[in-house]
Design a protein around this motif. Sequence first.
Motif, PDB file in Angstrom:
ATOM      1  N   PRO A 221      86.386  -7.466 -47.742  1.00 12.88           N
ATOM      2  CA  PRO A 221      85.682  -8.018 -46.573  1.00 12.88           C
ATOM      3  C   PRO A 221      86.398  -9.207 -45.922  1.00 12.88           C
ATOM      4  O   PRO A 221      86.529  -9.254 -44.690  1.00 12.88           O
ATOM      5  CB  PRO A 221      84.323  -8.430 -47.149  1.00 12.88           C
ATOM      6  CG  PRO A 221      84.356  -8.172 -48.609  1.00 12.88           C
ATOM      7  CD  PRO A 221      85.487  -7.253 -48.878  1.00 12.88           C
ATOM      8  N   HIS A 222      86.856 -10.120 -46.752  1.00 13.16           N
ATOM      9  CA  HIS A 222      87.490 -11.313 -46.163  1.00 13.16           C
ATOM     10  C   HIS A 222      88.821 -10.979 -45.497  1.00 13.16           C
ATOM     11  O   HIS A 222      89.254 -11.655 -44.574  1.00 13.16           O
ATOM     12  CB  HIS A 222      87.703 -12.369 -47.249  1.00 13.16           C
ATOM     13  CG  HIS A 222      88.487 -11.852 -48.419  1.00 13.16           C
ATOM     14  ND1 HIS A 222      87.956 -10.953 -49.312  1.00 13.16           N
ATOM     15  CD2 HIS A 222      89.753 -12.084 -48.816  1.00 13.16           C
ATOM     16  CE1 HIS A 222      88.883 -10.663 -50.226  1.00 13.16           C
ATOM     17  NE2 HIS A 222      89.966 -11.330 -49.945  1.00 13.16           N
ATOM     18  N   PHE A 247      80.241 -10.127 -37.914  1.00 16.47           N
ATOM     19  CA  PHE A 247      80.419  -9.127 -38.971  1.00 16.47           C
ATOM     20  C   PHE A 247      79.111  -8.937 -39.721  1.00 16.47           C
ATOM     21  O   PHE A 247      78.428  -9.914 -40.042  1.00 16.47           O
ATOM     22  CB  PHE A 247      81.519  -9.569 -39.940  1.00 16.47           C
ATOM     23  CG  PHE A 247      82.856  -9.700 -39.276  1.00 16.47           C
ATOM     24  CD1 PHE A 247      83.709  -8.613 -39.187  1.00 16.47           C
ATOM     25  CD2 PHE A 247      83.245 -10.903 -38.698  1.00 16.47           C
ATOM     26  CE1 PHE A 247      84.935  -8.723 -38.550  1.00 16.47           C
ATOM     27  CE2 PHE A 247      84.468 -11.027 -38.058  1.00 16.47           C
ATOM     28  CZ  PHE A 247      85.317  -9.942 -37.985  1.00 16.47           C
ATOM     29  N   TYR A 291      81.448  -3.125 -44.675  1.00 15.60           N
ATOM     30  CA  TYR A 291      81.079  -2.053 -45.615  1.00 15.60           C
ATOM     31  C   TYR A 291      81.447  -0.686 -45.019  1.00 15.60           C
ATOM     32  O   TYR A 291      82.121   0.118 -45.663  1.00 15.60           O
ATOM     33  CB  TYR A 291      79.584  -2.146 -45.920  1.00 15.60           C
ATOM     34  CG  TYR A 291      79.003  -0.955 -46.644  1.00 15.60           C
ATOM     35  CD1 TYR A 291      79.440  -0.604 -47.923  1.00 15.60           C
ATOM     36  CD2 TYR A 291      77.995  -0.184 -46.049  1.00 15.60           C
ATOM     37  CE1 TYR A 291      78.881   0.489 -48.582  1.00 15.60           C
ATOM     38  CE2 TYR A 291      77.436   0.896 -46.712  1.00 15.60           C
ATOM     39  CZ  TYR A 291      77.890   1.239 -47.971  1.00 15.60           C
ATOM     40  OH  TYR A 291      77.343   2.319 -48.620  1.00 15.60           O
TER      41      TYR A 291
ATOM     42  N   TYR B 311      75.579   0.145 -50.237  1.00 10.72           N
ATOM     43  CA  TYR B 311      75.885  -1.197 -49.776  1.00 10.72           C
ATOM     44  C   TYR B 311      75.622  -2.215 -50.885  1.00 10.72           C
ATOM     45  O   TYR B 311      76.402  -3.156 -51.083  1.00 10.72           O
ATOM     46  CB  TYR B 311      75.060  -1.553 -48.532  1.00 10.72           C
ATOM     47  CG  TYR B 311      75.286  -2.998 -48.160  1.00 10.72           C
ATOM     48  CD1 TYR B 311      76.433  -3.373 -47.481  1.00 10.72           C
ATOM     49  CD2 TYR B 311      74.390  -3.993 -48.564  1.00 10.72           C
ATOM     50  CE1 TYR B 311      76.690  -4.704 -47.195  1.00 10.72           C
ATOM     51  CE2 TYR B 311      74.639  -5.328 -48.279  1.00 10.72           C
ATOM     52  CZ  TYR B 311      75.786  -5.684 -47.597  1.00 10.72           C
ATOM     53  OH  TYR B 311      76.047  -6.994 -47.334  1.00 10.72           O
ATOM     54  N   TYR B 314      78.416  -2.399 -53.174  1.00 14.68           N
ATOM     55  CA  TYR B 314      79.530  -3.037 -52.477  1.00 14.68           C
ATOM     56  C   TYR B 314      79.358  -4.551 -52.464  1.00 14.68           C
ATOM     57  O   TYR B 314      80.255  -5.312 -52.812  1.00 14.68           O
ATOM     58  CB  TYR B 314      79.598  -2.467 -51.067  1.00 14.68           C
ATOM     59  CG  TYR B 314      80.557  -3.145 -50.112  1.00 14.68           C
ATOM     60  CD1 TYR B 314      81.902  -2.787 -50.072  1.00 14.68           C
ATOM     61  CD2 TYR B 314      80.110  -4.115 -49.215  1.00 14.68           C
ATOM     62  CE1 TYR B 314      82.776  -3.391 -49.172  1.00 14.68           C
ATOM     63  CE2 TYR B 314      80.979  -4.718 -48.318  1.00 14.68           C
ATOM     64  CZ  TYR B 314      82.309  -4.358 -48.299  1.00 14.68           C
ATOM     65  OH  TYR B 314      83.172  -4.943 -47.411  1.00 14.68           O
ATOM     66  N   GLU B 317      79.946  -6.339 -55.681  1.00 15.70           N
ATOM     67  CA  GLU B 317      81.348  -6.558 -56.024  1.00 15.70           C
ATOM     68  C   GLU B 317      81.986  -7.669 -55.192  1.00 15.70           C
ATOM     69  O   GLU B 317      82.814  -8.425 -55.679  1.00 15.70           O
ATOM     70  CB  GLU B 317      82.149  -5.255 -55.858  1.00 15.70           C
ATOM     71  CG  GLU B 317      83.578  -5.425 -56.370  1.00 15.70           C
ATOM     72  CD  GLU B 317      84.403  -4.160 -56.276  1.00 15.70           C
ATOM     73  OE1 GLU B 317      85.628  -4.271 -56.391  1.00 15.70           O
ATOM     74  OE2 GLU B 317      83.827  -3.071 -56.084  1.00 15.70           O
ATOM     75  N   PHE B 318      81.582  -7.753 -53.933  1.00  9.83           N
ATOM     76  CA  PHE B 318      82.312  -8.658 -53.037  1.00  9.83           C
ATOM     77  C   PHE B 318      81.522  -9.887 -52.590  1.00  9.83           C
ATOM     78  O   PHE B 318      81.978 -10.614 -51.706  1.00  9.83           O
ATOM     79  CB  PHE B 318      82.785  -7.881 -51.803  1.00  9.83           C
ATOM     80  CG  PHE B 318      83.814  -6.837 -52.121  1.00  9.83           C
ATOM     81  CD1 PHE B 318      85.085  -7.201 -52.548  1.00  9.83           C
ATOM     82  CD2 PHE B 318      83.513  -5.491 -52.021  1.00  9.83           C
ATOM     83  CE1 PHE B 318      86.039  -6.253 -52.863  1.00  9.83           C
ATOM     84  CE2 PHE B 318      84.463  -4.529 -52.324  1.00  9.83           C
ATOM     85  CZ  PHE B 318      85.727  -4.902 -52.749  1.00  9.83           C
ATOM     86  N   LYS B 321      83.291 -13.267 -52.236  1.00  9.04           N
ATOM     87  CA  LYS B 321      84.325 -13.231 -51.200  1.00  9.04           C
ATOM     88  C   LYS B 321      83.692 -13.186 -49.810  1.00  9.04           C
ATOM     89  O   LYS B 321      84.208 -13.775 -48.855  1.00  9.04           O
ATOM     90  CB  LYS B 321      85.232 -12.014 -51.400  1.00  9.04           C
ATOM     91  CG  LYS B 321      86.149 -12.153 -52.610  1.00  9.04           C
ATOM     92  CD  LYS B 321      86.915 -10.880 -52.878  1.00  9.04           C
ATOM     93  CE  LYS B 321      87.882 -11.074 -54.051  1.00  9.04           C
ATOM     94  NZ  LYS B 321      88.474  -9.813 -54.507  1.00  9.04           N
ATOM     95  N   MET B 322      82.589 -12.468 -49.705  1.00 12.30           N
ATOM     96  CA  MET B 322      81.918 -12.356 -48.408  1.00 12.30           C
ATOM     97  C   MET B 322      81.361 -13.714 -47.984  1.00 12.30           C
ATOM     98  O   MET B 322      81.515 -14.134 -46.831  1.00 12.30           O
ATOM     99  CB  MET B 322      80.792 -11.306 -48.477  1.00 12.30           C
ATOM    100  CG  MET B 322      81.315  -9.878 -48.569  1.00 12.30           C
ATOM    101  SD  MET B 322      80.033  -8.685 -48.979  1.00 12.30           S
ATOM    102  CE  MET B 322      79.275  -8.420 -47.391  1.00 12.30           C
ATOM    103  N   ILE B 327      80.532 -14.121 -44.160  1.00 15.34           N
ATOM    104  CA  ILE B 327      79.862 -12.865 -43.823  1.00 15.34           C
ATOM    105  C   ILE B 327      78.468 -12.894 -44.436  1.00 15.34           C
ATOM    106  O   ILE B 327      78.324 -13.213 -45.619  1.00 15.34           O
ATOM    107  CB  ILE B 327      80.659 -11.666 -44.385  1.00 15.34           C
ATOM    108  CG1 ILE B 327      82.100 -11.689 -43.854  1.00 15.34           C
ATOM    109  CG2 ILE B 327      79.976 -10.345 -44.055  1.00 15.34           C
ATOM    110  CD1 ILE B 327      83.035 -10.716 -44.548  1.00 15.34           C
TER     111      ILE B 327
END
Lengths: 541, 332
Positions: A221-222, A247, A291, B311, B314, B317-318, B321-322, B327
């Motif tokens: 994502p980043h 986003f 995603y 989602y 997802y 996991e992230f 980082k998001m 985000i």
Amino acid sequence: MAKPEKVKLPKPGELSNIDFKTPATDWMDTPVNFKPGTYAWGAKEKDLLTLGLPNPRQWSPADEDWKLPEGWKTTILDGIAERLSKYRSFKIFMDICVRCGACADKCHFYIGSGDPKNMPVLRAELLRSVYKKYFTKSGKFLGRLAGGRELTEDVLKEWWYYFFQCTECRRCSVFCPYGIDQAEVTIIGRELLNLVGLNIDWIAGPAAACYMKGNHLGLEPHAITGNIETMCDDIEDLTGIRIEPSFNRKGADILFITPSGDLLGDPGIFTNMGYLMLFHELGLNYTWSTYASEGGNFGFFTSNDMAKRLNYKIYAEAKRLGVKWIIGGECGHMWRVLNQYMDTWNGPADFLEVPRSPITGTVFENARSTKMVHITEFTADLIKHNKLKLDPSRNNHLKVTYHDSCNTSRGMGLLEEPRYIIKAACNNFYEMPENTIREKTFCCGSGSGLNASENMEQRMRGGFARANAVKYVKEKHGVNVLANICAVDRAALPALMDYWVGGVDVYGTHELLANALVMTGEKERTTDLRGDDLPGKEGNE
Amino acid sequence: MKVLFSFLTVIVLVLVAAVGSVLNLKFAFGIIIPYLAFVMFVGGFVCRVIKWGRSPVPYRIPTTCGQQKTLPWIKQDKIENPTSALGVIARMAMEILFFRSLFRNLKTEVSEGPNGPKISYGSAKWLWIGSLVFHWSFLIIVIRHLRFFLEPVPGFVRIADALDGMLQIGLPPIYLTDLFFLLAVTFLLVRRFVIPQVRYISLPADFFPLFMIMSIAISGILMRYFYKVDIIAVKELAIGLAQLHPVLPAGIGDIFYVHIFLISVLFAYFPLSKLMHMGGIFLSPTRNMMNNSRIVRHINPWNHAVEVHTYAQYEDEFREKMKKAGIPVEKE
């Protein structure tokens, strides 16, 4: 395990010396020649594991032993039986070919290689012969006289070699008197191969990345936001306007999805900058998703189930974010999948609204059910309604021709919209010869997952027909830009142009649009998106 | 070898019929075998179509050959890219009656130009003309033959007969279709020999029907113009067959039995072979579907659930980082 050697690409003069003579031996007696440079590497164990595909193992197509699973023959034959019961197309296409040969010289791989097994009819016959032997009475009793042959390991290897040497472009289907579509046969052939763990690295890798991370390139994502930020920096340098895209934003009206090829690398990023600039100028209430960050679908080159698994994210994300409808970017297979499969797989999209352009009020009746509009439909509508201020003279240094992507032309019929945009954004537009465009368009030679580097010879052979038509307009009109609406085109065509033509750059359609787009409050532009001087502005800096 | 085998098979079939006729097995060759063949043809044809029809068309996959239906000011190609039943009917009619796709055929040639190799695309209509003449002649000949089976002879059969025989040279009139048919089938055979690519892809199953059809045509022509058979007796036999009261009139020449035997074999062979393209063309999903899958949802009867990466998985996991990248996330 023998790694297939990566060989040096022969010179164009050598590749264009194509021998169309048929071999002295019958095709059933002519063994497949695994020539390095003509095939891609085998799928990696880890990717098959990620995707839950059968028979994950270390193997290489260059090995004698492909480590097929126990009972592979039964698996394949059962797989054929299952697909015969699931797909009328498969049954019909196995049964009614009369081998008239109308498709033979329509395939770009045959034109570029002269290998008779690249004639769609014969490529289908590789599978048809096994079908006949095991599934028809005539084949069971008469065997070879009826065109049947035993399923052996060599036959399986031949399938692998040739089914991963078909770009599923469907050009043969246009010319077939019965509409027999080699893409359908290849799709099913590849599904069968996947049942025993035979795929190529360049498909399984992106599919696995897409499954876990949302896009083929495996951008986390980043990284996606970072890349787009960088593009926004470049746009600011160019126009003085700061774009702040959002986003995964809930409450946006529109979800925008494009192939991840647009997020990384030249020239895809320029097309992506084009989207950003356009949407900003319109003040569109839209969002990107990290995603569902892939429009393309490498699952489609694996199996229908795999394609469905990857495609699932688009509607799921639209629902999660609560958007009204979806715009899709420039991509080939993406649109074949979205047009012909998505609603069937993962619909109904009844939680979305019928797309209506907030700028022009146009309702996209042709997307009434899928709720997903192609960006060229969206943009052409804007131009028609005079909603964009365009200065096509900024593209005067570009002499443009347009490459119809196979899938948007033969799977959808998206022919006029991109031309309309290009003609509005550019003063110099030239069509390639009639028999090489629109539904008769030639493939880039690298579609359907073949855009690897180890099979470069085959790619250049496959793209020969496309390149030749570009060369024609280059010589006749001085064309220096090949525009398109496909991310694989943007990735594959530059190498093809450099190899066969030279001096022709590859552009996405929205890059050309963004060059011409006069944005509110922008500073005077001196260069185009690529940093090339604008005509009449040289030396202004 | 492929050719020889197919050719010899046909010769053997001719001999079988000739010997049968000479040995006076006329009841078998004139009545039993034609009935059997008819049953095999109709039964086989129906079975084959049902077999095809039992498999669904899970996805809407037309090959589009023109502009899609889109914005109102862009002209849709309603026939080559249909979104209505009428468009599909027109597309299929063009395909079935006039071989539209074959009409598009091109000849691709690679040659050496001043600046490297050059590919050119020439018009290539010979296959289209040849097959059009072949199929239309075949159809008219079949219609003409109805005059043997029907009494009174229907009007359209008389008209076909009269038009076909308008080139009146002597008696009986020469049928144009006899000439066209023989020419066309010869052309289709010759191109299988002389075009290397076509020869290479041809199987015995491609030569055999051509030899069969050719021998049927030749035996028919011989019978009509050269070794004339008793046409009244032939009609008596044909009507008897059609009315299921078969009679075997005496005095029909032997060549008639060769003709009817070859036809019987072709009929029986038909459903087992590529000749089924006749039925299959109607069912070809790339041609007989509308391109409206964005407008109306197409249902796949076996559409099953697949494993997906959700989602939530997802984000799990992230998530860190998001968050770092600004985000929005569902769970903090």
